[in-house]
Design a protein around this motif. Structure first.
Motif, PDB file in Angstrom:
ATOM      1  N   MET A  55     -50.883 -55.689 -97.023  1.00 24.34           N
ATOM      2  CA  MET A  55     -51.468 -55.422 -98.341  1.00 24.34           C
ATOM      3  C   MET A  55     -51.597 -53.915 -98.500  1.00 24.34           C
ATOM      4  O   MET A  55     -52.082 -53.224 -97.616  1.00 24.34           O
ATOM      5  N   SER A  56     -51.162 -53.384 -99.597  1.00 27.06           N
ATOM      6  CA  SER A  56     -51.280 -51.954 -99.832  1.00 27.06           C
ATOM      7  C   SER A  56     -52.611 -51.639-100.482  1.00 27.06           C
ATOM      8  O   SER A  56     -53.283 -52.492-101.041  1.00 27.06           O
ATOM      9  N   ALA A  57     -52.999 -50.364-100.359  1.00 25.81           N
ATOM     10  CA  ALA A  57     -54.258 -49.933-100.961  1.00 25.81           C
ATOM     11  C   ALA A  57     -54.170 -49.985-102.474  1.00 25.81           C
ATOM     12  O   ALA A  57     -53.102 -49.875-103.056  1.00 25.81           O
ATOM     13  N   LEU A  58     -55.363 -50.167-103.096  1.00 28.11           N
ATOM     14  CA  LEU A  58     -55.418 -50.113-104.545  1.00 28.11           C
ATOM     15  C   LEU A  58     -54.942 -48.747-104.998  1.00 28.11           C
ATOM     16  O   LEU A  58     -55.471 -47.722-104.558  1.00 28.11           O
ATOM     17  N   PRO A  59     -53.937 -48.667-105.831  1.00 25.91           N
ATOM     18  CA  PRO A  59     -53.408 -47.359-106.231  1.00 25.91           C
ATOM     19  C   PRO A  59     -54.462 -46.477-106.879  1.00 25.91           C
ATOM     20  O   PRO A  59     -55.351 -46.938-107.589  1.00 25.91           O
ATOM     21  N   THR A 105     -56.740 -39.829 -80.411  1.00 25.16           N
ATOM     22  CA  THR A 105     -57.776 -40.715 -79.878  1.00 25.16           C
ATOM     23  C   THR A 105     -58.385 -40.186 -78.592  1.00 25.16           C
ATOM     24  O   THR A 105     -59.484 -40.592 -78.213  1.00 25.16           O
ATOM     25  N   GLY A 106     -57.678 -39.260 -77.928  1.00 26.97           N
ATOM     26  CA  GLY A 106     -58.170 -38.680 -76.687  1.00 26.97           C
ATOM     27  C   GLY A 106     -59.026 -37.466 -76.957  1.00 26.97           C
ATOM     28  O   GLY A 106     -60.236 -37.577 -77.173  1.00 26.97           O
ATOM     29  N   ARG A 107     -58.402 -36.286 -76.988  1.00 25.18           N
ATOM     30  CA  ARG A 107     -59.211 -35.080 -77.179  1.00 25.18           C
ATOM     31  C   ARG A 107     -59.803 -35.010 -78.586  1.00 25.18           C
ATOM     32  O   ARG A 107     -60.826 -34.355 -78.799  1.00 25.18           O
ATOM     33  N   GLY A 108     -59.185 -35.706 -79.563  1.00 26.12           N
ATOM     34  CA  GLY A 108     -59.723 -35.700 -80.916  1.00 26.12           C
ATOM     35  C   GLY A 108     -60.840 -36.687 -81.129  1.00 26.12           C
ATOM     36  O   GLY A 108     -61.546 -36.629 -82.146  1.00 26.12           O
ATOM     37  N   ARG A 109     -61.010 -37.644 -80.204  1.00 28.79           N
ATOM     38  CA  ARG A 109     -62.066 -38.663 -80.289  1.00 28.79           C
ATOM     39  C   ARG A 109     -62.048 -39.434 -81.601  1.00 28.79           C
ATOM     40  O   ARG A 109     -63.094 -39.847 -82.110  1.00 28.79           O
ATOM     41  N   VAL A 110     -60.852 -39.615 -82.172  1.00 29.55           N
ATOM     42  CA  VAL A 110     -60.723 -40.391 -83.403  1.00 29.55           C
ATOM     43  C   VAL A 110     -60.647 -41.876 -83.021  1.00 29.55           C
ATOM     44  O   VAL A 110     -59.855 -42.243 -82.149  1.00 29.55           O
ATOM     45  N   PRO A 111     -61.451 -42.743 -83.632  1.00 32.65           N
ATOM     46  CA  PRO A 111     -61.368 -44.168 -83.311  1.00 32.65           C
ATOM     47  C   PRO A 111     -59.956 -44.692 -83.521  1.00 32.65           C
ATOM     48  O   PRO A 111     -59.290 -44.346 -84.508  1.00 32.65           O
ATOM     49  N   VAL A 112     -59.472 -45.506 -82.613  1.00 26.78           N
ATOM     50  CA  VAL A 112     -58.089 -45.971 -82.675  1.00 26.78           C
ATOM     51  C   VAL A 112     -57.812 -46.694 -83.981  1.00 26.78           C
ATOM     52  O   VAL A 112     -56.698 -46.622 -84.525  1.00 26.78           O
ATOM     53  N   GLU A 113     -58.811 -47.383 -84.532  1.00 32.97           N
ATOM     54  CA  GLU A 113     -58.606 -48.126 -85.778  1.00 32.97           C
ATOM     55  C   GLU A 113     -58.425 -47.187 -86.986  1.00 32.97           C
ATOM     56  O   GLU A 113     -57.993 -47.637 -88.054  1.00 32.97           O
ATOM     57  N   ASP A 114     -58.735 -45.908 -86.807  1.00 32.74           N
ATOM     58  CA  ASP A 114     -58.550 -44.933 -87.884  1.00 32.74           C
ATOM     59  C   ASP A 114     -57.281 -44.111 -87.708  1.00 32.74           C
ATOM     60  O   ASP A 114     -57.086 -43.102 -88.396  1.00 32.74           O
ATOM     61  N   LEU A 167     -47.787 -46.215 -93.382  1.00 31.04           N
ATOM     62  CA  LEU A 167     -48.336 -45.257 -94.342  1.00 31.04           C
ATOM     63  C   LEU A 167     -49.267 -45.961 -95.323  1.00 31.04           C
ATOM     64  O   LEU A 167     -50.390 -45.498 -95.595  1.00 31.04           O
ATOM     65  N   LEU A 168     -48.827 -47.069 -95.851  1.00 29.21           N
ATOM     66  CA  LEU A 168     -49.657 -47.800 -96.813  1.00 29.21           C
ATOM     67  C   LEU A 168     -50.898 -48.368 -96.152  1.00 29.21           C
ATOM     68  O   LEU A 168     -51.975 -48.416 -96.756  1.00 29.21           O
ATOM     69  N   ALA A 169     -50.768 -48.777 -94.881  1.00 26.21           N
ATOM     70  CA  ALA A 169     -51.944 -49.259 -94.151  1.00 26.21           C
ATOM     71  C   ALA A 169     -52.947 -48.133 -93.940  1.00 26.21           C
ATOM     72  O   ALA A 169     -54.163 -48.346 -94.014  1.00 26.21           O
ATOM     73  N   ALA A 170     -52.448 -46.923 -93.691  1.00 22.18           N
ATOM     74  CA  ALA A 170     -53.333 -45.769 -93.528  1.00 22.18           C
ATOM     75  C   ALA A 170     -54.091 -45.495 -94.816  1.00 22.18           C
ATOM     76  O   ALA A 170     -55.298 -45.199 -94.801  1.00 22.18           O
ATOM     77  N   TYR A 171     -53.412 -45.575 -95.945  1.00 20.60           N
ATOM     78  CA  TYR A 171     -54.070 -45.354 -97.237  1.00 20.60           C
ATOM     79  C   TYR A 171     -55.090 -46.451 -97.525  1.00 20.60           C
ATOM     80  O   TYR A 171     -56.172 -46.184 -98.066  1.00 20.60           O
ATOM     81  N   GLU A 172     -54.739 -47.675 -97.169  1.00 25.46           N
ATOM     82  CA  GLU A 172     -55.696 -48.762 -97.375  1.00 25.46           C
ATOM     83  C   GLU A 172     -56.950 -48.544 -96.526  1.00 25.46           C
ATOM     84  O   GLU A 172     -58.087 -48.726 -97.002  1.00 25.46           O
ATOM     85  N   SER A 173     -56.752 -48.106 -95.291  1.00 28.00           N
ATOM     86  CA  SER A 173     -57.880 -47.864 -94.414  1.00 28.00           C
ATOM     87  C   SER A 173     -58.760 -46.726 -94.953  1.00 28.00           C
ATOM     88  O   SER A 173     -59.983 -46.817 -94.974  1.00 28.00           O
ATOM     89  N   ALA A 174     -58.130 -45.659 -95.393  1.00 30.24           N
ATOM     90  CA  ALA A 174     -58.865 -44.485 -95.868  1.00 30.24           C
ATOM     91  C   ALA A 174     -59.672 -44.792 -97.121  1.00 30.24           C
ATOM     92  O   ALA A 174     -60.766 -44.240 -97.314  1.00 30.24           O
ATOM     93  N   THR A 175     -59.134 -45.652 -97.980  1.00 36.39           N
ATOM     94  CA  THR A 175     -59.775 -45.886 -99.284  1.00 36.39           C
ATOM     95  C   THR A 175     -60.566 -47.171 -99.327  1.00 36.39           C
ATOM     96  O   THR A 175     -61.104 -47.536-100.367  1.00 36.39           O
ATOM     97  N   ARG A 176     -60.665 -47.858 -98.202  1.00 37.89           N
ATOM     98  CA  ARG A 176     -61.413 -49.115 -98.176  1.00 37.89           C
ATOM     99  C   ARG A 176     -62.847 -48.881 -98.604  1.00 37.89           C
ATOM    100  O   ARG A 176     -63.544 -48.011 -98.083  1.00 37.89           O
ATOM    101  N   GLY A 177     -63.300 -49.646 -99.592  1.00 30.51           N
ATOM    102  CA  GLY A 177     -64.670 -49.567-100.063  1.00 30.51           C
ATOM    103  C   GLY A 177     -64.954 -48.459-101.049  1.00 30.51           C
ATOM    104  O   GLY A 177     -66.111 -48.255-101.424  1.00 30.51           O
ATOM    105  N   ARG A 178     -63.886 -47.757-101.491  1.00 29.26           N
ATOM    106  CA  ARG A 178     -64.159 -46.648-102.426  1.00 29.26           C
ATOM    107  C   ARG A 178     -64.560 -47.153-103.816  1.00 29.26           C
ATOM    108  O   ARG A 178     -64.245 -48.269-104.172  1.00 29.26           O
TER     109      ARG A 178
END
Length: 398
Positions: free
Chosen positions: A1-5, A178-187, A387-398
């Motif tokens: 599913m792609s993010a809401l445009p 995810t290592g030195r950046g400590r970014v959660p893997v799901e992000d 790419l579309l999954a990344a956008y969906e993740s970033a904008t989830r709940g906006r």
């Protein structure tokens, strides 16, 4: 599913758009899925020169920028100019209509600064990490981790902290995030650079490009200190001692261009090596369609070992066999479409080129493997899903 445009603003400092093919593919994917896309980037010198233009539905804002030269002061001037223009253009764009996503493409790892204005107004930030800038610094300028290296690590960390989502070009870069950046893997999401295969169509070979020789060897890409063109020249000097049935063409430019031309002259290779500079795409395709073997001489260093080389992907798209040094991500990209010399061993590199020149069946088989890889598991079709999954993740709940 792609993010809401919504409205996406892509910020690039390293190259103009659409010359930056990865960024342009991302823009096209987003517009194709309903996003309104604007881009901030520098102007090109011979192309992408308009200050404001709309191409295929993407509105591009370009600013004048002189590439760095003359050491640290040159980079200070370049990046200072880029940040001033980027901040100015973000203010103008936000005043017209707020954006939902600011998509930052490094280098440098300074673009989070002007993006903070949009983030304060509710925009989500995506960090598209094209390069590991601290490793780029070590590979170009230093072998040891000095104060400048740690300053770049701090800027990278600040960019990670600012971002809601991180896009990596391969799994090695994702491990850094995810290592030195400590970014959660799901992000984090892996959006591999992939050639637009429809652009890479074989032309009829032109033997004249080999200047009377049986074989044409090709290099395509940037010529910076970390790109190993000097290794290729030394390997060709070794190859000439073994055989002289080849001519090599180097397509591209960069801040090491003059040095490698001088190196070729010092080795007496003037009659067997040509440098075209940056040439039109059609001329690139003509040369690659004629090539017997393509060269990926990137030496092992902190950056190259974990980076995906666009040149390798483009060679494979054209069905050309590749000779590379044995780097982690070179193997991930090429698999059996390449042969691998011990890292930085120019004699072995030359020997592998010679072996392939003597084996047309093997060259053809490697070329087929490459085409299958870039048309299948490494295709942009798979990358755009991420790419579309990344956008969906970033904008989830906006």
């Amino acid at each position: 599913m792609s993010a809401l445009p919504g409205r996406a603003l892509v910020v690039v400092e390293n190259l103009s758009v659409p010359f930056d093919r990865r960024v342009w593919q991302e823009c096209q994917t987003l517009t194709g899925h309903g996003w309104e896309v604007e881009v901030i980037c520098p102007q090109g010198t011979k192309r992408d020169t308009e200050s404001d233009v709309v191409i295929d539905g993407v509105r591009i804002h370009r600013y004048p920028l002189e590439a760095a030269s003359g050491g640290p002061q040159g980079y200070l001037k370049e990046y200072g100019t880029a940040l001033w223009h980027t901040n100015r253009l973000i203010k103008r764009i936000q005043k017209r209509a707020p954006v939902d996503v600011v998509h930052l493409c490094n280098p440098p790892d300074l673009l989070f600064l002007p993006a903070l204005r949009a983030k304060a107004r509710g925009a989500r930030i995506i960090f598209d990490q094209h390069d590991l800038v601290p490793e780029l610094y070590l590979s170009r300028f230093r072998e040891k981790r000095d104060s400048m290296y740690w300053a770049m690590r701090l800027l990278e960390w600040a960019t990670y902290r600012t971002a809601d989502t991180v896009i990596a070009t391969n799994e090695s870069y994702r491990a850094v995030a995810t290592g030195r950046g400590r970014v959660p893997v799901e992000d984090t999401f892996v959006v591999r650079s992939a050639p637009a295969v429809e652009r890479f169509r074989l032309r009829t070979p032109e033997p004249s490009l080999a200047r009377g020789k049986e074989h044409l060897l090709c290099y395509l890409g940037v010529m910076g200190p970390q790109d190993g063109v000097d290794y290729a020249i030394r390997a060709l000097a070794d190859l000439r001692e073994r055989r002289d049935d080849w001519h090599a063409v180097f397509m591209g430019t960069g801040d090491a261009f003059d040095d490698v031309v001088a190196l070729a002259q010092a080795y007496g290779l003037d009659d067997q090596v040509s440098f075209t500079g940056r040439i039109p795409d059609e001329d690139v395709l003509r040369h690659l369609s004629t090539a017997s073997v393509c060269l990926a001489p990137d030496p092992r260093n902190p950056l190259n070992d974990v980076s995906t080389m666009n040149k390798i992907m483009e060679y494979m798209a054209m069905g050309r066999p590749v000779v590379s040094f044995d780097l982690v991500e070179a193997r991930v990209s090429a698999g059996e479409a390449a042969v691998y010399a011990r890292p930085n061993d120019v004699a072995e590199f030359a020997g592998l080129v010679s072996e392939l020149l003597d084996d047309p069946r093997r060259r053809a088989a490697m070329g087929e493997i490459g085409v299958d890889r870039v048309s299948g598991p490494l295709s942009w079709t798979n990358s755009e899903k991420e790419l579309l999954a990344a956008y969906e993740s970033a904008t989830r709940g906006r």
